[in-house]
Design an enzyme around this catalytic site. Structure first.
Site, short mmCIF file in Angstrom:
data_model
loop_
_atom_site.label_atom_id
_atom_site.label_comp_id
_atom_site.label_asym_id
_atom_site.label_seq_id
_atom_site.Cartn_x
_atom_site.Cartn_y
_atom_site.Cartn_z
N ASN A 1 0.75 -1.23 -0.19
CA ASN A 1 -0.04 -0.02 -0.05
C ASN A 1 0.90 1.25 -0.03
O ASN A 1 1.59 1.66 1.00
CB ASN A 1 -0.94 -0.19 1.22
CG ASN A 1 -1.53 1.33 1.52
OD1 ASN A 1 -1.90 2.05 0.61
ND2 ASN A 1 -2.09 1.27 2.47
N LYS B 1 0.19 4.33 -0.31
CA LYS B 1 -0.62 5.66 0.16
C LYS B 1 -0.21 6.60 -0.35
O LYS B 1 -0.36 6.51 -1.84
CB LYS B 1 0.04 5.62 1.72
CG LYS B 1 -0.22 4.60 2.54
CD LYS B 1 0.19 4.68 4.08
CE LYS B 1 0.35 3.42 4.69
NZ LYS B 1 0.18 3.54 6.10
N HIS C 1 -9.22 0.68 5.20
CA HIS C 1 -7.96 1.09 6.00
C HIS C 1 -8.31 1.92 7.11
O HIS C 1 -9.05 2.83 6.96
CB HIS C 1 -7.15 1.43 4.99
CG HIS C 1 -5.83 1.62 5.31
ND1 HIS C 1 -5.20 2.61 6.33
CD2 HIS C 1 -4.80 0.82 5.02
CE1 HIS C 1 -4.04 2.35 6.48
NE2 HIS C 1 -3.40 1.39 5.83
N GLU D 1 -6.60 4.30 8.18
CA GLU D 1 -6.51 5.82 7.73
C GLU D 1 -7.62 6.43 7.33
O GLU D 1 -8.14 7.68 7.55
CB GLU D 1 -5.31 5.96 6.86
CG GLU D 1 -4.07 5.77 7.53
CD GLU D 1 -2.67 5.45 6.64
OE1 GLU D 1 -2.71 5.51 5.57
OE2 GLU D 1 -1.61 4.84 7.28
N GLU E 1 -5.00 -5.30 10.64
CA GLU E 1 -4.03 -4.42 10.82
C GLU E 1 -4.05 -3.36 12.07
O GLU E 1 -4.86 -2.53 12.10
CB GLU E 1 -3.87 -3.20 9.53
CG GLU E 1 -3.66 -3.94 8.16
CD GLU E 1 -3.18 -2.70 7.19
OE1 GLU E 1 -2.24 -2.98 6.75
OE2 GLU E 1 -3.85 -1.77 6.98
N GLY F 1 2.67 2.03 10.67
CA GLY F 1 3.44 3.10 10.39
C GLY F 1 4.34 3.57 11.61
O GLY F 1 4.95 4.63 11.73
N SER G 1 3.83 -2.27 10.19
CA SER G 1 5.34 -2.41 10.10
C SER G 1 5.81 -3.61 9.76
O SER G 1 6.96 -4.07 10.60
CB SER G 1 5.79 -1.91 11.59
OG SER G 1 5.22 -0.63 11.93
#
Ligand code: PEP
Length: 251
Positions: free
Chosen positions: A9, A11, A95, A97, A165, A171, A209
């Site tokens: 991904n 992003k 996701h 985010e 996730e 991240g 990560s």
């Protein structure tokens, strides 16, 4: 056993030039990868066609998000119908985010997931708990709720994948240990089974990560069928190393 999937991904990263040099490097090594696993990248929407053209044949190209509507007056949105029309292979939905920064609700994510699957797109529904939720012992409840709400009124579908996730691992450099991830993956598989989905053959990917130096331990777990990778998928050498590890697991 499910096919291993290693999905990147990107992003909101990479220019055309960076994309071109990434593709040059993976093209030169592509034939060394096992064809038993599946490998893919989700770039920014505007790079989908370029990636499709420049990437090795066989690399899955996916969207990071899609609309909950088929077409019409939805400025800034990307339709699952248009993605399918461009021969895009998959889309992510839910996701963290999107959930956190853009306040996407489970109901909204459910509409996207349903529409994407109805349009024949492989769809990776992402779920995961925050640090507070983990520390208060509600990981299983949160994840099961996200699965149940995200899959509401969706029939068993061979094109469905789940990505677990944990938000606290995305991240941040903090990865769930293989045991922590395996525990939640087993809960997700049981939930899929309880909901009448094809649990045994639905790939459940881990994300948070993941890097070349921790992927092997994660992939040794029986319920971890691959990885959804952000930061470490941006560099071709790291992405290739992750793909090699994925291919080995299926060997
Ligand atoms: C992600 O964006 O889905 C992700 C897992 O990111 P990272 O690998 O950078 O934690």
């Amino acid at each position: 056993m499910c096919k291993i999937h290693i999905l990147g991904n990107w992003k909101m990263n990479h220019t055309q030039k960076e994309l071109a040099s990434f593709c040059e490097e993976i093209n030169s090594k592509w034939s060394e990868l096992s064809d038993k696993a599946a490998y893919g990248i989700a770039p920014q929407t505007l790079h989908l066609s370029t990636l499709k053209t420049k990437a090795p044949k066989g690399l899955l190209v996916g969207a990071q998000n899609c609309s909950d509507q088929e077409s019409g007056a939805y400025t800034g949105e990307t339709s699952a119908v248009a993605l399918k029309d461009l021969s895009i292979d998959f889309t992510l939905t839910g996701h963290s985010e999107r959930r956190q920064l853009y306040k996407e609700s489970d109901e909204f994510i459910n509409r996207k997931t349903k529409l994407a699957l109805e349009n024949g797109l492989t769809t990776v529904l992402c779920v995961g708990e925050t640090l507070d939720e983990r520390e208060s012992g509600s990981t299983a409840g949160v994840v099961c709720h996200q699965i149940e709400a995200g899959l509401k009124d969706i029939e068993p579908n061979k094109k469905l994948l789940i990505a677990y996730e944990p938000v606290w691992a995305i991240g941040t450099g903090k990865t769930a240990t293989p045991d922590m991830a395996q525990d939640v993956h087993a809960i997700i598989r049981q939930k899929l089974y309880d909901l009448g989905h094809d649990a045994a053959s639905t790939p459940i990917l881990y994300g948070g990560s993941v890097k070349p130096d921790n992927i092997e331990g994660l992939l040794e777990c029986p319920d971890i069928d691959g990885a959804l990778v952000g930061g470490a998928s941006l560099k071709a050498t790291d992405f290739l190393a992750l793909c090699r590890a994925g291919g080995m697991r299926n060997a």
